[in-house]
Write a protein that holds these residues in place. Structure first.
Motif, PDB file in Angstrom:
ATOM      1  N   PHE A   1      11.042  12.224  10.544  1.00  0.00           N
ATOM      2  CA  PHE A   1      10.670  11.114  11.416  1.00  0.00           C
ATOM      3  C   PHE A   1      10.717  11.571  12.862  1.00  0.00           C
ATOM      4  N   LYS A   2       9.590  11.411  13.561  1.00  0.00           N
ATOM      5  CA  LYS A   2       9.485  11.921  14.930  1.00  0.00           C
ATOM      6  C   LYS A   2       8.567  11.018  15.736  1.00  0.00           C
ATOM      7  N   GLU A   3       9.085  10.426  16.759  1.00  0.00           N
ATOM      8  CA  GLU A   3       8.279   9.603  17.665  1.00  0.00           C
ATOM      9  C   GLU A   3       7.433   8.559  16.931  1.00  0.00           C
ATOM     10  N   GLY A   4       8.082   7.845  16.022  1.00  0.00           N
ATOM     11  CA  GLY A   4       7.406   6.758  15.336  1.00  0.00           C
ATOM     12  C   GLY A   4       6.511   7.183  14.190  1.00  0.00           C
ATOM     13  N   MET A   5       6.447   8.500  13.912  1.00  0.00           N
ATOM     14  CA  MET A   5       5.545   9.016  12.884  1.00  0.00           C
ATOM     15  C   MET A   5       6.340   9.819  11.852  1.00  0.00           C
ATOM     16  N   LEU A   6       5.767   9.979  10.668  1.00  0.00           N
ATOM     17  CA  LEU A   6       6.330  10.876   9.664  1.00  0.00           C
ATOM     18  C   LEU A   6       5.523  12.165   9.660  1.00  0.00           C
ATOM     19  N   MET A   7       6.201  13.257  10.074  1.00  0.00           N
ATOM     20  CA  MET A   7       5.549  14.569  10.093  1.00  0.00           C
ATOM     21  C   MET A   7       5.806  15.273   8.765  1.00  0.00           C
ATOM     22  N   ARG A   8       4.762  15.846   8.203  1.00  0.00           N
ATOM     23  CA  ARG A   8       4.882  16.565   6.929  1.00  0.00           C
ATOM     24  C   ARG A   8       5.327  18.002   7.193  1.00  0.00           C
ATOM     25  N   LEU A   9       6.478  18.362   6.645  1.00  0.00           N
ATOM     26  CA  LEU A   9       7.077  19.673   6.881  1.00  0.00           C
ATOM     27  C   LEU A   9       6.611  20.677   5.826  1.00  0.00           C
ATOM     28  N   PRO A  10       6.624  21.962   6.178  1.00  0.00           N
ATOM     29  CA  PRO A  10       6.153  22.979   5.227  1.00  0.00           C
ATOM     30  C   PRO A  10       7.190  23.276   4.148  1.00  0.00           C
ATOM     31  N   GLN A  11       7.560  22.241   3.397  1.00  0.00           N
ATOM     32  CA  GLN A  11       8.601  22.413   2.394  1.00  0.00           C
ATOM     33  C   GLN A  11       8.384  21.383   1.284  1.00  0.00           C
ATOM     34  N   VAL A  12       8.447  21.843   0.062  1.00  0.00           N
ATOM     35  CA  VAL A  12       8.304  20.914  -1.058  1.00  0.00           C
ATOM     36  C   VAL A  12       9.653  20.272  -1.328  1.00  0.00           C
TER      37      VAL A  12
END
Lengths: 337, 337
Positions: free
Chosen positions: A226-237
């Motif tokens: 969770f970052k600045e109101g958004m969900l960022m997709r991380l390079p990890q399963v």
């Protein structure tokens, strides 16, 4: 027969309009459809087993009655609700994304599994296995917000076509299974997808395609932050929703043991075991791909959707096995002109 | 005033039947209730903000209309839907389980945080912090199937009583919030719990208590393993659903950005940020515990449910802050005789 007709017709501008099943037009057929909840199924023990199960669990006062809130049915996606040959749709999406991203990653030219993709080297791709596929998923599926990824998927699925059937992937769904979904929902079931596919690859189109909303789609998961109101997709399963991971994720996401589960491969074996192991009436169903003419025929030796152990267990435990060729009157939905 | 009455009355056999709010009996009150969706709320800007929001997003053709499937509302549980003082209900459950299990674990007599529990040493318990709490959760919540754990929870919650209010914890819920849940659902919202509490501690009773079914309960998670048709709870925490973990789990479980979110502590701050950051009308609400007489008064300095950063953000961003003392006509539901 049908597939040859489809392939021959699938040339030129009219490809979506020809060679596909037409909606029934005569009054007699319309009436038959309106009284039969599963019109794309041939009469026989498979269709009967599904209808008998639904009748039992919805019969108030009956010995196998299940209250509406507990009528949970889970469905695998690839090979159960839509075509998974010659390759998983998400894999095809992934390969096309790698091609698009390659100019920004010159190192991929010599690095597997990327080089295999860029060189269309199916053998090297196969050799990189499930782990290679996951590496490709991570680079193509992450580094953006979930919302932006959803837009990428929506754009792609709106134009991509199946190489053999020459129709959108969302039309390469099994009409008989769509009827089962609707039939169960009209009988108070809540239907969930529980697939090895990544959740956010499915969620943008499952509601429109299957009537299954985003929150009822369980799949493999990419970690998010969770970052600045958004969900960022991380390079990890985060979790792979396959094999024993399916009942684990059913417990986590749904929190109820399904009374019905539908799959088609060994990756669905534990999900079917979990559903079948509960008390009362249970429905465990395998789609057996037996129809090379209209779709594909594969099981024990297939790299995609291998069905061996689960088929043995199905025979031993008398699970329902759909013989696609014998049981399905139609395979795909009619495409509206 | 009310709480003193409750405490004085809560002695002896009749404790559930006295000192609690009575259901309204006169015709006039019944009629007022039937037309007011939030009868336990005093008139004022807070109640108005909730009703205005629901009216806006349900007004077809209006600038803030939201289709029914996207009307997602998420609710924290502890301190938002039920009492969390003098300690989280799950913590009390945990402490009682440690007491029950202690005879089989003689080493706990000298090992923290277990010794603190057995010696009723609040200071040592506090010193062990959240990590200590998680250790206790692991030993008391794992090593059995999810179904057996559910039975343990159901049995406990059926008899345990809040130390001050002398009523079951499932009756120490906030009647005004129960009304909000029902009001939103009757306007096409899907309501979810998104709590720091462990999922399987909540799922056995949320449907009956709040009308929220198991599959709409998101919480912290214990790892499970599929074994012989059952899900075994492993001694390992999988995910803590608190702070930034809340939007992450909302993305994972629900896959939709809520348009309304309700919390009461800094652990809910990111969930409210996530809901508020979307386009269109948004409702971000904090329950501010301002009522020492009827419930509790706490915020910035509280060890349980600390509310400081989120309160500052609420003021800066004009989130709705419920003043429990001023806004709520009733705090708890009437207990049926």
């Amino acid at each position: 027969m049908r597939s040859k007709g489809l392939m021959a017709a699938a040339v030129g501008v009219g490809l979506l309009l020809t060679g596909c099943e037409k909606a029934p037009h005569t009054k007699a057929i319309r009436e038959a459809v309106s009284t039969d909840p599963l019109p794309s199924w041939n009469e026989g023990p498979t269709k009967k087993a599904i209808i008998d199960f639904v009748s039992q669990v919805t019969k108030e006062g009956g010995p196998n009655f299940v209250p509406e809130g507990d009528r949970i049915a889970t469905f695998d996606n690839d090979g159960t609700l839509w075509v998974e040959q010659p390759n998983y749709t998400e894999a095809i999406f992934t390969l096309e994304r790698v091609q698009q991203m390659a100019p920004d990653h010159p190192e991929w030219k010599t690095k597997q599994p990327f080089a295999a993709v860029l060189n269309h080297d199916a053998k090297a791709m196969a050799a990189s296995g499930e782990k290679g596929l996951m590496q490709l998923l991570v680079v193509t599926h992450t580094g953006m917000t979930t919302e932006d990824f959803g837009k990428t998927v929506t754009a792609w699925i709106g134009v991509a076509q199946h190489p053999r059937f020459k129709r959108p992937y969302t039309q390469c769904i099994y009409q008989p299974m769509v009827e089962v979904l609707k039939y169960m929902r009209s009988n108070g079931f809540k239907t969930f997808i529980v697939s090895g596919g990544e959740q956010e690859f499915m969620r943008p189109w499952t509601d429109k395609t299957y009537g299954i909303p985003r929150e009822q789609v369980v799949g493999s998961q990419i970690k998010t932050e969770f970052k600045e109101g958004m969900l960022m997709r991380l390079p990890q399963v985060d979790s792979i929703d396959d094999g024993p991971g399916k009942p684990v994720n059913i417990g986590r996401f749904i929190g109820k043991r399904p009374i019905a589960a539908f799959g088609n491969s060994d990756g669905d074996q534990q999900m079917l075991e979990y559903a079948a192991a509960g008390p009362g009436a249970r429905l465990a169903v395998l789609v057996h791909h037996t129809d090379a003419d209209r779709e594909y025929a594969y099981d024990r030796e297939s790299k995609i959707g291998r069905l061996a152990k689960a088929l043995d267990e199905a025979k031993a435990k008398q699970w329902v096995v759909i013989d696609m060729k014998a049981d399905w009157k139609n395979v795909f939905p009619a495409v509206a002109p």
